[in-house]
Design an enzyme around this catalytic site. Structure first.
Site, short mmCIF file in Angstrom:
data_model
loop_
_atom_site.label_atom_id
_atom_site.label_comp_id
_atom_site.label_asym_id
_atom_site.label_seq_id
_atom_site.Cartn_x
_atom_site.Cartn_y
_atom_site.Cartn_z
N GLY A 25 -43.30 -6.30 -84.54
CA GLY A 25 -43.66 -6.61 -83.07
C GLY A 25 -43.84 -8.04 -83.04
O GLY A 25 -44.10 -8.32 -81.73
N GLU A 76 -43.03 -3.85 -90.47
CA GLU A 76 -41.58 -3.42 -90.27
C GLU A 76 -41.01 -4.49 -89.00
O GLU A 76 -40.58 -4.19 -87.89
CB GLU A 76 -41.79 -1.83 -89.47
CG GLU A 76 -42.26 -1.18 -90.13
CD GLU A 76 -42.57 0.40 -89.44
OE1 GLU A 76 -42.76 0.15 -87.99
OE2 GLU A 76 -42.97 1.30 -90.07
N PRO A 77 -40.89 -5.65 -89.37
CA PRO A 77 -40.46 -6.65 -88.40
C PRO A 77 -38.78 -6.27 -88.30
O PRO A 77 -37.98 -6.00 -89.23
CB PRO A 77 -40.76 -8.14 -89.06
CG PRO A 77 -40.39 -7.82 -90.66
CD PRO A 77 -40.91 -6.17 -90.85
N GLY A 78 -38.37 -6.69 -87.04
CA GLY A 78 -36.83 -6.59 -86.64
C GLY A 78 -36.53 -7.91 -85.85
O GLY A 78 -35.90 -8.61 -86.55
N ARG A 79 -37.22 -7.89 -84.62
CA ARG A 79 -36.74 -9.01 -83.70
C ARG A 79 -36.83 -10.40 -84.38
O ARG A 79 -36.17 -11.34 -84.30
CB ARG A 79 -37.58 -8.91 -82.55
CG ARG A 79 -37.09 -9.92 -81.24
CD ARG A 79 -38.23 -9.85 -80.31
NE ARG A 79 -38.39 -8.67 -79.77
CZ ARG A 79 -37.89 -8.02 -78.63
NH1 ARG A 79 -36.76 -8.52 -78.19
NH2 ARG A 79 -38.34 -6.74 -78.39
N ARG A 129 -29.88 -6.26 -72.70
CA ARG A 129 -31.29 -6.62 -72.30
C ARG A 129 -31.71 -7.38 -71.12
O ARG A 129 -32.58 -6.93 -70.45
CB ARG A 129 -31.75 -7.67 -73.60
CG ARG A 129 -31.70 -7.16 -75.15
CD ARG A 129 -32.37 -7.94 -76.10
NE ARG A 129 -33.77 -7.85 -75.95
CZ ARG A 129 -34.58 -8.70 -75.33
NH1 ARG A 129 -34.05 -9.82 -74.95
NH2 ARG A 129 -35.81 -8.58 -75.16
N CYS A 140 -18.87 -3.28 -63.42
CA CYS A 140 -18.89 -3.08 -61.84
C CYS A 140 -20.41 -2.63 -61.35
O CYS A 140 -20.69 -1.51 -61.17
CB CYS A 140 -18.11 -2.18 -61.51
SG CYS A 140 -16.43 -2.66 -62.00
N GLU A 141 -21.48 -3.42 -61.90
CA GLU A 141 -22.72 -3.17 -61.53
C GLU A 141 -23.43 -4.70 -61.07
O GLU A 141 -23.12 -5.34 -61.90
CB GLU A 141 -23.50 -2.96 -62.52
CG GLU A 141 -23.22 -1.30 -62.87
CD GLU A 141 -24.42 -0.60 -63.65
OE1 GLU A 141 -25.31 -0.82 -63.32
OE2 GLU A 141 -23.85 0.34 -64.43
N TYR A 169 -31.40 -6.33 -81.10
CA TYR A 169 -31.23 -5.43 -79.97
C TYR A 169 -29.98 -5.82 -79.22
O TYR A 169 -30.10 -5.87 -77.98
CB TYR A 169 -32.57 -5.59 -79.14
CG TYR A 169 -33.82 -5.14 -80.19
CD1 TYR A 169 -33.88 -3.72 -80.71
CD2 TYR A 169 -34.58 -5.96 -80.36
CE1 TYR A 169 -34.88 -3.28 -81.43
CE2 TYR A 169 -35.69 -5.57 -81.11
CZ TYR A 169 -35.73 -4.48 -81.65
OH TYR A 169 -36.78 -3.83 -82.65
#
Ligand code: LLP
Length: 422
Positions: A238, A274-277, A313, A345-346, A374
């Site tokens: 986190g 548990e680091p990811g980012r 994101r 197309c959005e 991510y």
């Protein structure tokens, strides 16, 4: 700190010229820097007491080459599906460094974890405890379990990635934590190992962590008093990263580690993180080419060849990513305000609104920064667009670590049922 910088007026990943790489592999593509991944892992690991397990959150970046780079440094893995678990093992993460998180593990997934001999299951509900007890019984094993508790703490981050408030689906409610441990102790194929907490992602202050960890430390005392053996505390992931170069940087890992060590001092527990980012985000960029510059009634649009299917994101969280030209801008270059948009197309297929950039033309390359976490993992083939491939750089070397699917491969994923065949 990362290893993306201008050399001779062109953006490089370590010693690899991104413009040359774009010519070689085509655009769009993700590019990861080994030196940055390694540096982030080391800085984070060194911030915590010896013996701490740093379990990289595979959900942030599950590329086998990225996982192997981290595994070689001693990283463990935090996984949330049997697919991630198998990837971690395939990348060389030893089973005894793998923790299995997630609110919805199926019995089949539990069995994969048990057969592999993983370090622990982070269990998030009473029914999950019962299911794990049943599966481990039929496997003739005892499942090592930490119970994820919900500390009801506001992580002060984006609502969609905040997981520690009572109203979210995560963890066992604080008021039932002791009962859940009593239940676990009564189940003969469950072995209680510790306590687990995770309050959210992209957290840019230490205070929410401190509030949650303080509650967890109190709980450890209560649980030990009730006779449970608590030998590990999993503090989750986190810690946020700087998405904007010009914003105040988030807290340093050293400050985070010191706070965690101080709060858990004397408990004689192993810490798990548990680091990811924090490891992967600034170790990756998404390189994309301008297809057209289009002037609307009110805006200039930079239409690039990456879309929301490649990097979700901004569409999903209104997330900000800095965008830079691959050819370095000179101080006197004319500038323009652009909406940087993809071909999907959005209206939500937009990477940046009213972004001030040097004036660009079709064929120019830009890099969308802080895209290593991510990014590729959340990509899809929406609009039947092959997701951007991934390239890993090390010094002056590079390798495609996930190739681009061609249109035929995308076509081949579907099946025609018999009644539609002629
Ligand atoms: N552990 C658990 C149990 C988690 O749920 C997460 C992230 C992590 C660790 C890793 O957190 P990190 O260190 O990366 O902050 N897709 C979103 C982020 C979702 C995060 C969900 N859980 C985004 O793009 O911002």
């Amino acid at each position: 700190m990362n290893h993306f910088s201008y050399q001779d007026g062109r953006l490089h990943a370590e010693d690899v010229d991104l413009a040359a790489l774009a010519d070689a592999v085509g655009t769009p593509f993700y590019c990861y820097s080994t030196a940055t991944l390694e540096r982030h892992y080391r800085v984070f690991a060194e911030a915590f007491p010896k013996g701490t397990l740093i379990a990289f959150a595979v959900k942030a970046n599950g590329n086998l080459a990225v996982l192997k780079t981290l595994a070689k440094l001693g990283a463990g893995a935090d996984v949330v599906s049997s697919g991630e678990l198998k990837k971690a093992l395939a990348a060389g993460v030893p089973a005894n460094k793998i923790v299995f998180s997630g609110v919805g593990k199926t019995k089949a997934e539990m069995r994969v974890g048990l057969d592999a001999g993983i370090y622990q299951f982070n269990v998030e509900s009473e029914p999950e405890l019962e299911a794990l007890n049943e599966v481990s019984g039929s496997a003739g094993k005892r499942a090592p379990v930490s119970i994820r508790v919900n500390p009801d703490v506001d992580a002060r981050t984006h609502a969609k990635i905040s997981t520690g408030k009572a109203e979210t689906k995560f963890g066992i409610p604080w008021s039932r934590a002791q009962q859940a441990y009593a239940l676990a102790a009564s189940l003969k194929n469950i072995e209680i190992t510790g306590v687990d907490v995770h309050i959210g992602s992209q957290i840019t202050q230490l205070a929410p962590f401190e509030a949650a960890f303080t509650r967890v430390v109190e709980l450890v005392g209560v649980l030990r008093g009730a006779g449970h053996s608590i030998t590990r505390i999993d503090l989750g992931g986190g810690l946020g990263v700087p998405y904007r170069i010009d914003n105040a940087p988030p807290p340093e890992p050293a400050a985070y580690g010191a706070m965690a060590a101080q709060l858990t001092k004397g408990l004689n527990t192993q810490l798990i993180l548990e680091p990811g980012r924090l490891i992967a985000a600034n170790a990756g960029v998404l390189v994309t080419r301008v297809i057209y510059v289009k002037s609307g009634e009110r805006k200039h649009f930079l239409i690039v060849d990456a879309g929301m299917n490649d990097l979700l994101r901004p569409a999903l969280y209104d997330a900000h990513h800095d965008i830079v030209p691959v050819r370095e801008a000179q101080p006197n270059d004319p500038r323009e305000r652009y909406d940087v948009v993809g071909p999907v197309c959005e209206t939500s297929d937009i990477f940046a609104a009213d972004r001030d950039l040097p004036r660009l033309k079709d064929g120019d390359l830009v890099a969308i920064l802080t895209a290593g976490a991510y990014g590729a993992v959340m990509s899809s083939a929406y609009n039947v667009r092959p997701p951007a491939p991934e390239v890993l750089v090390k010094g002056g070397e590079w390798a495609v670590v996930r190739p681009r699917m061609d249109d035929d491969a995308l076509l081949a994923t579907d099946r025609i049922p018999g009644w539609l065949e002629a």
